[in-house]
Design a protein around this motif. Structure first.
Motif, PDB file in Angstrom:
ATOM      1  N   GLU A  84       9.777 -29.145 -11.390  1.00  0.00           N
ATOM      2  CA  GLU A  84       9.082 -28.547 -10.243  1.00  0.00           C
ATOM      3  C   GLU A  84       7.598 -28.351 -10.542  1.00  0.00           C
ATOM      4  O   GLU A  84       6.756 -28.526  -9.665  1.00  0.00           O
ATOM      5  CB  GLU A  84       9.730 -27.217  -9.856  1.00  0.00           C
ATOM      6  N   ALA A  85       7.268 -27.997 -11.768  1.00  0.00           N
ATOM      7  CA  ALA A  85       5.863 -27.841 -12.149  1.00  0.00           C
ATOM      8  C   ALA A  85       5.141 -29.180 -12.053  1.00  0.00           C
ATOM      9  O   ALA A  85       4.017 -29.246 -11.544  1.00  0.00           O
ATOM     10  CB  ALA A  85       5.750 -27.285 -13.568  1.00  0.00           C
ATOM     11  N   ALA A  86       5.784 -30.239 -12.521  1.00  0.00           N
ATOM     12  CA  ALA A  86       5.176 -31.573 -12.439  1.00  0.00           C
ATOM     13  C   ALA A  86       5.004 -31.993 -10.982  1.00  0.00           C
ATOM     14  O   ALA A  86       3.967 -32.560 -10.599  1.00  0.00           O
ATOM     15  CB  ALA A  86       6.039 -32.582 -13.183  1.00  0.00           C
ATOM     16  N   ARG A  87       5.989 -31.697 -10.165  1.00  0.00           N
ATOM     17  CA  ARG A  87       5.912 -32.016  -8.732  1.00  0.00           C
ATOM     18  C   ARG A  87       4.777 -31.232  -8.063  1.00  0.00           C
ATOM     19  O   ARG A  87       3.995 -31.788  -7.289  1.00  0.00           O
ATOM     20  CB  ARG A  87       7.247 -31.694  -8.073  1.00  0.00           C
ATOM     21  N   ALA A  88       4.681 -29.953  -8.374  1.00  0.00           N
ATOM     22  CA  ALA A  88       3.624 -29.123  -7.791  1.00  0.00           C
ATOM     23  C   ALA A  88       2.254 -29.606  -8.229  1.00  0.00           C
ATOM     24  O   ALA A  88       1.309 -29.637  -7.430  1.00  0.00           O
ATOM     25  CB  ALA A  88       3.832 -27.659  -8.192  1.00  0.00           C
ATOM     26  N   GLN A  89       2.152 -30.009  -9.495  1.00  0.00           N
ATOM     27  CA  GLN A  89       0.871 -30.502  -9.993  1.00  0.00           C
ATOM     28  C   GLN A  89       0.504 -31.817  -9.303  1.00  0.00           C
ATOM     29  O   GLN A  89      -0.660 -32.030  -8.937  1.00  0.00           O
ATOM     30  CB  GLN A  89       0.930 -30.704 -11.505  1.00  0.00           C
ATOM     31  N   ALA A  90       1.483 -32.686  -9.101  1.00  0.00           N
ATOM     32  CA  ALA A  90       1.230 -33.961  -8.432  1.00  0.00           C
ATOM     33  C   ALA A  90       0.775 -33.744  -6.990  1.00  0.00           C
ATOM     34  O   ALA A  90      -0.028 -34.523  -6.466  1.00  0.00           O
ATOM     35  CB  ALA A  90       2.482 -34.832  -8.468  1.00  0.00           C
ATOM     36  N   LEU A  91       1.261 -32.691  -6.370  1.00  0.00           N
ATOM     37  CA  LEU A  91       0.878 -32.379  -4.996  1.00  0.00           C
ATOM     38  C   LEU A  91      -0.386 -31.527  -4.929  1.00  0.00           C
ATOM     39  O   LEU A  91      -0.867 -31.205  -3.844  1.00  0.00           O
ATOM     40  CB  LEU A  91       2.021 -31.657  -4.284  1.00  0.00           C
ATOM     41  N   GLY A  92      -0.894 -31.151  -6.094  1.00  0.00           N
ATOM     42  CA  GLY A  92      -2.112 -30.351  -6.145  1.00  0.00           C
ATOM     43  C   GLY A  92      -1.903 -28.889  -5.794  1.00  0.00           C
ATOM     44  O   GLY A  92      -2.845 -28.209  -5.388  1.00  0.00           O
ATOM     45  N   LEU A  93      -0.698 -28.403  -5.954  1.00  0.00           N
ATOM     46  CA  LEU A  93      -0.403 -27.005  -5.645  1.00  0.00           C
ATOM     47  C   LEU A  93      -0.713 -26.128  -6.849  1.00  0.00           C
ATOM     48  O   LEU A  93      -0.461 -26.484  -7.992  1.00  0.00           O
ATOM     49  CB  LEU A  93       1.071 -26.849  -5.254  1.00  0.00           C
ATOM     50  N   ARG A  94      -1.250 -24.965  -6.597  1.00  0.00           N
ATOM     51  CA  ARG A  94      -1.664 -24.066  -7.662  1.00  0.00           C
ATOM     52  C   ARG A  94      -0.529 -23.456  -8.478  1.00  0.00           C
ATOM     53  O   ARG A  94      -0.690 -23.222  -9.664  1.00  0.00           O
ATOM     54  CB  ARG A  94      -2.510 -22.951  -7.062  1.00  0.00           C
ATOM     55  N   PRO A  95       0.626 -23.194  -7.896  1.00  0.00           N
ATOM     56  CA  PRO A  95       1.678 -22.524  -8.670  1.00  0.00           C
ATOM     57  C   PRO A  95       2.245 -23.357  -9.825  1.00  0.00           C
ATOM     58  O   PRO A  95       3.102 -22.896 -10.551  1.00  0.00           O
ATOM     59  CB  PRO A  95       2.788 -22.253  -7.653  1.00  0.00           C
ATOM     60  N   SER A  96       1.736 -24.568 -10.023  1.00  0.00           N
ATOM     61  CA  SER A  96       2.286 -25.412 -11.082  1.00  0.00           C
ATOM     62  C   SER A  96       2.144 -24.753 -12.455  1.00  0.00           C
ATOM     63  O   SER A  96       3.025 -24.869 -13.302  1.00  0.00           O
ATOM     64  CB  SER A  96       1.642 -26.788 -11.083  1.00  0.00           C
ATOM     65  N   ARG A  97       1.025 -24.039 -12.678  1.00  0.00           N
ATOM     66  CA  ARG A  97       0.842 -23.358 -13.969  1.00  0.00           C
ATOM     67  C   ARG A  97       1.867 -22.243 -14.155  1.00  0.00           C
ATOM     68  O   ARG A  97       2.379 -22.036 -15.247  1.00  0.00           O
ATOM     69  CB  ARG A  97      -0.568 -22.802 -14.095  1.00  0.00           C
ATOM     70  N   ASP A  98       2.154 -21.518 -13.056  1.00  0.00           N
ATOM     71  CA  ASP A  98       3.153 -20.456 -13.133  1.00  0.00           C
ATOM     72  C   ASP A  98       4.531 -21.035 -13.447  1.00  0.00           C
ATOM     73  O   ASP A  98       5.268 -20.482 -14.256  1.00  0.00           O
ATOM     74  CB  ASP A  98       3.214 -19.669 -11.822  1.00  0.00           C
ATOM     75  N   LEU A  99       4.877 -22.142 -12.809  1.00  0.00           N
ATOM     76  CA  LEU A  99       6.166 -22.772 -13.061  1.00  0.00           C
ATOM     77  C   LEU A  99       6.263 -23.276 -14.497  1.00  0.00           C
ATOM     78  O   LEU A  99       7.299 -23.130 -15.143  1.00  0.00           O
ATOM     79  CB  LEU A  99       6.403 -23.927 -12.082  1.00  0.00           C
ATOM     80  N   ALA A 100       5.197 -23.862 -14.993  1.00  0.00           N
ATOM     81  CA  ALA A 100       5.187 -24.352 -16.370  1.00  0.00           C
ATOM     82  C   ALA A 100       5.332 -23.193 -17.359  1.00  0.00           C
ATOM     83  O   ALA A 100       6.065 -23.294 -18.354  1.00  0.00           O
ATOM     84  CB  ALA A 100       3.908 -25.136 -16.644  1.00  0.00           C
TER      85      ALA A 100
END
Length: 85
Positions: A24-40
């Motif tokens: 999910e973090a990789a997906r969020a990062q690919a979409l440019g969403l900010r919560p990717s760091r929180d998920l990671a």
């Protein structure tokens, strides 16, 4: 049905959860969403907890069943509430 569970069983489930969080973090990062760091970060924390439980390799009591059954609690059974350290 047993009234204990091995910490390695929980660790295996936490490893699966960490993998899902990483995806999910990789997906969020690919979409440019900010919560990717929180998920990671959450994935790392879950993986660390799983590693600790894997290394502990203890039996954990479920719902205080060992106490209700009249057993003394000897051995390496650790009530879940007291496992947090």
């Amino acid at each position: 049905m047993t009234d204990t569970v091995n910490s390695r069983t929980i660790a295996a489930h936490l490893s699966t959860l960490a993998c899902l969080l990483e995806a999910e973090a990789a997906r969020a990062q690919a979409l440019g969403l900010r919560p990717s760091r929180d998920l990671a970060r959450e994935a790392r924390e879950v993986r660390d907890l799983g590693d600790c439980l894997w290394q502990a390799d203890v039996q954990l009591a479920l719902s205080g069943g060992a106490d209700r059954a009249g057993r003394s609690g000897s051995g390496n059974v650790v009530p879940i509430g007291s496992a947090a350290g």
